[in-house]
Design an enzyme around this catalytic site. Structure first.
Site, PDB file in Angstrom:
ATOM      1  N   ARG A 180       0.880  -1.187   0.000  1.00  0.00           N
ATOM      2  CA  ARG A 180       0.000   0.000   0.000  1.00  0.00           C
ATOM      3  C   ARG A 180       0.906   1.222   0.000  1.00  0.00           C
ATOM      4  O   ARG A 180       1.693   1.408   0.934  1.00  0.00           O
ATOM      5  CB  ARG A 180      -0.894  -0.008   1.236  1.00  0.00           C
ATOM      6  CG  ARG A 180      -1.647   1.291   1.438  1.00  0.00           C
ATOM      7  CD  ARG A 180      -2.737   1.186   2.476  1.00  0.00           C
ATOM      8  NE  ARG A 180      -3.860   0.436   1.952  1.00  0.00           N
ATOM      9  CZ  ARG A 180      -5.051   0.356   2.550  1.00  0.00           C
ATOM     10  NH1 ARG A 180      -5.260   1.002   3.677  1.00  0.00           N
ATOM     11  NH2 ARG A 180      -6.027  -0.341   2.012  1.00  0.00           N
TER      12      ARG A 180
ATOM     13  N   HIS B 279      -7.336   0.650  -6.450  1.00  0.00           N
ATOM     14  CA  HIS B 279      -7.509  -0.262  -5.310  1.00  0.00           C
ATOM     15  C   HIS B 279      -8.156  -1.551  -5.844  1.00  0.00           C
ATOM     16  O   HIS B 279      -9.316  -1.850  -5.561  1.00  0.00           O
ATOM     17  CB  HIS B 279      -8.394   0.420  -4.253  1.00  0.00           C
ATOM     18  CG  HIS B 279      -8.329  -0.214  -2.897  1.00  0.00           C
ATOM     19  ND1 HIS B 279      -7.504  -1.275  -2.592  1.00  0.00           N
ATOM     20  CD2 HIS B 279      -8.997   0.067  -1.743  1.00  0.00           C
ATOM     21  CE1 HIS B 279      -7.667  -1.610  -1.318  1.00  0.00           C
ATOM     22  NE2 HIS B 279      -8.565  -0.817  -0.780  1.00  0.00           N
TER      23      HIS B 279
ATOM     24  N   GLN C 119     -10.005  -4.252  -3.623  1.00  0.00           N
ATOM     25  CA  GLN C 119     -11.325  -3.815  -3.167  1.00  0.00           C
ATOM     26  C   GLN C 119     -12.371  -4.092  -4.252  1.00  0.00           C
ATOM     27  O   GLN C 119     -13.453  -4.603  -3.978  1.00  0.00           O
ATOM     28  CB  GLN C 119     -11.278  -2.312  -2.848  1.00  0.00           C
ATOM     29  CG  GLN C 119     -12.585  -1.768  -2.338  1.00  0.00           C
ATOM     30  CD  GLN C 119     -12.963  -2.324  -0.975  1.00  0.00           C
ATOM     31  OE1 GLN C 119     -12.181  -2.274  -0.052  1.00  0.00           O
ATOM     32  NE2 GLN C 119     -14.162  -2.858  -0.844  1.00  0.00           N
TER      33      GLN C 119
ATOM     34  N   ASP D  51     -17.396   6.565  -1.235  1.00  0.00           N
ATOM     35  CA  ASP D  51     -16.126   6.443  -0.495  1.00  0.00           C
ATOM     36  C   ASP D  51     -15.864   7.813   0.143  1.00  0.00           C
ATOM     37  O   ASP D  51     -16.528   8.813  -0.190  1.00  0.00           O
ATOM     38  CB  ASP D  51     -15.008   6.032  -1.472  1.00  0.00           C
ATOM     39  CG  ASP D  51     -13.659   5.826  -0.775  1.00  0.00           C
ATOM     40  OD1 ASP D  51     -13.629   5.676   0.474  1.00  0.00           O
ATOM     41  OD2 ASP D  51     -12.623   5.819  -1.482  1.00  0.00           O
TER      42      ASP D  51
ATOM     43  N   CYS E  79     -16.350   1.069   0.612  1.00  0.00           N
ATOM     44  CA  CYS E  79     -15.155   0.250   0.860  1.00  0.00           C
ATOM     45  C   CYS E  79     -14.750   0.286   2.328  1.00  0.00           C
ATOM     46  O   CYS E  79     -14.060  -0.611   2.787  1.00  0.00           O
ATOM     47  CB  CYS E  79     -14.013   0.735  -0.023  1.00  0.00           C
ATOM     48  SG  CYS E  79     -13.610   2.466   0.241  1.00  0.00           S
TER      49      CYS E  79
ATOM     50  N   ARG F 220     -13.219  -9.172   1.148  1.00  0.00           N
ATOM     51  CA  ARG F 220     -11.812  -8.851   0.865  1.00  0.00           C
ATOM     52  C   ARG F 220     -10.964 -10.104   1.033  1.00  0.00           C
ATOM     53  O   ARG F 220     -10.114 -10.421   0.210  1.00  0.00           O
ATOM     54  CB  ARG F 220     -11.306  -7.740   1.803  1.00  0.00           C
ATOM     55  CG  ARG F 220     -11.907  -6.357   1.554  1.00  0.00           C
ATOM     56  CD  ARG F 220     -11.458  -5.795   0.218  1.00  0.00           C
ATOM     57  NE  ARG F 220      -9.996  -5.743   0.101  1.00  0.00           N
ATOM     58  CZ  ARG F 220      -9.226  -4.781   0.607  1.00  0.00           C
ATOM     59  NH1 ARG F 220      -9.766  -3.750   1.221  1.00  0.00           N
ATOM     60  NH2 ARG F 220      -7.906  -4.805   0.448  1.00  0.00           N
TER      61      ARG F 220
HETATM   62  N1   CP Z   1     -11.146  -0.762   2.335  1.00  0.00           N
HETATM   63  C1   CP Z   1      -9.884  -0.788   2.788  1.00  0.00           C
HETATM   64  O1   CP Z   1      -8.915  -0.941   2.030  1.00  0.00           O
HETATM   65  O2   CP Z   1      -9.773  -0.654   4.142  1.00  0.00           O
HETATM   66  P1   CP Z   1      -8.414  -0.413   4.933  1.00  0.00           P
HETATM   67  O3   CP Z   1      -7.912   0.952   4.562  1.00  0.00           O
HETATM   68  O4   CP Z   1      -8.800  -0.507   6.386  1.00  0.00           O
HETATM   69  O5   CP Z   1      -7.404  -1.468   4.553  1.00  0.00           O
HETATM   70  N1  NVA Z   2     -10.059   6.391  -1.130  1.00  0.00           N
HETATM   71  C1  NVA Z   2      -9.665   5.912   0.172  1.00  0.00           C
HETATM   72  C2  NVA Z   2      -9.881   4.449   0.267  1.00  0.00           C
HETATM   73  C3  NVA Z   2      -9.544   3.828   1.600  1.00  0.00           C
HETATM   74  C4  NVA Z   2      -9.735   2.340   1.621  1.00  0.00           C
HETATM   75  C5  NVA Z   2      -8.209   6.270   0.414  1.00  0.00           C
HETATM   76  O1  NVA Z   2      -7.392   6.162  -0.540  1.00  0.00           O
HETATM   77  O2  NVA Z   2      -7.870   6.668   1.523  1.00  0.00           O
END
Ligand code: CP
Ligand code: NVA
Length: 320
Positions: free
Chosen positions: A113, A140, A143, A234, A277, A305
């Site tokens: 990430r 993502h 997701q 989101d 999400c 997930r």
């Molecule tokens: N939806 C998602 O990726 O959640 P987290 O940021 O908690 O991993």
């Molecule tokens: N769009 C959000 C998604 C988190 C799972 C972010 O990037 O923070």
């Protein structure tokens, strides 16, 4: 393996386009099978990835992604190692290439990430083991796989349903839009003009849609969501977005008409599921009356997930 060995073609998952239509559909089917097997017997998967390992590294916080990968590979007999990069981004202590060449000596998969998508591209370019995008500023994909699985669980077959994404055209929106463009169906991005999806990604999705028969619509009209199978939103403020107070104020003002409340769900219609999400910012992009209401499938998404990623890990490691 020596560095002079012939290059291996490594499948990575940086975005949904890395999987293709058959790849996505097979993965969803495998996820449902694995889930059923684990539900019948929690020990049923222990031979699937016995002796395998994954390293997951996070430049940003996570609940769902971290726990679902870690518990998920454990259920398949493998192990996960977590590297916390929240205080030191990749490429600072050593080059990303050197980092990748170390990891590949110990692990079978790297899950990352990152703030910048190009960090993932560099990891993937230099790694002999698969690299999986656990969220970047642009995409993502894990997701989106869980989301398609959730829609299928609720009778909305991939390729046949309409997803209306409402809010900011961000990383989550991009991966959903790509997934629909690949498998078919309709995707509506309903956003203010200033927060539309990335135009380059939108163009690619339109090109993909020509092959799949998908319909991709970008609109600023909330009324466009009428009849959708799912309303998806989101956060308006993704991790890494600017915290400049004036910018935050303006963004809230522009996005307010796109908040998912009972009235917006009424416009969508009684058939519409509500998806997010997570994490949700209750009172901002969605109200409790919706996220806690009967149309909400947000915790099914969270559970899925793990199942979608388990199928992905099995697939990535099957022939390696
Ligand atoms: N939806 C998602 O990726 O959640 P987290 O940021 O908690 O991993
Ligand atoms: N769009 C959000 C998604 C988190 C799972 C972010 O990037 O923070």
């Amino acid at each position: 393996m020596s560095l002079s060995a012939p290059a291996v073609i490594t499948p990575h998952l940086l975005r949904a386009t890395d999987l293709g239509r058959d790849g996505i559909l097979e993965l969803l089917a495998e996820a449902a099978e694995l889930r059923a097997a684990l539900q019948a017997d929690p020990r049923a998967g222990l031979e699937r990835l016995a002796g395998r390992s994954l390293v997951m590294l996070f430049e940003k916080p996570s609940l769902r992604t971290r726990v679902s990968f870690e518990i998920g590979i454990g259920k398949l007999g493998g192990q996960a190692v977590h590297l916390d990069h929240r205080t030191e981004r990749l490429g600072v202590r050593e080059s990303i290439g050197d980092y990748a060449r170390n990891l590949e000596r110990w692990t079978d998969v790297v899950v990352a990430r990152v703030f910048e998508h190009r960090t993932l591209e560099e990891l993937a370019r230099t790694s002999r083991v698969p690299v999986v995008n656990a969220l970047s500023d642009r995409f993502h994909p894990c997701q989106a796989l869980a989301d398609l699985l959730t829609l299928a669980d609720h009778g909305r077959a991939p390729g046949e349903c309409t997803i209306a994404y409402v809010g900011e055209g961000n990383n989550v929106c991009h991966s959903l839009m790509e997934s629909v463009a690949i498998v078919g169906g309709r995707f509506l991005a309903v956003t203010p003009p200033s927060f539309r999806p990335d135009p380059g990604i939108e163009r690619e999705c339109r090109r993909l849609a020509e092959a799949s028969g998908a319909e991709i619509v970008c609109s600023d009209e909330v009324s466009a969501i009428a009849g959708a199978d799912a309303i998806y939103t989101d956060t308006w403020f993704s991790m890494g977005d600017s915290a400049d107070p004036a910018g935050v104020r303006d963004k809230r003002r522009v996005l307010e008409p796109y908040r998912v409340d009972a009235e917006l769900m009424r416009i969508a219609g009684p058939q519409a599921l509500f998806m997010h999400c997570l994490p949700a910012h209750r009172g901002e992009e969605v109200l409790d009356e919706v996220i806690d209401g009967p149309a909400s499938v947000v915790f099914d998404q969270a559970e899925n997930r793990m199942h979608a990623q388990n199928a992905l890990l099995v697939r990535l490691l099957r022939d390696r």
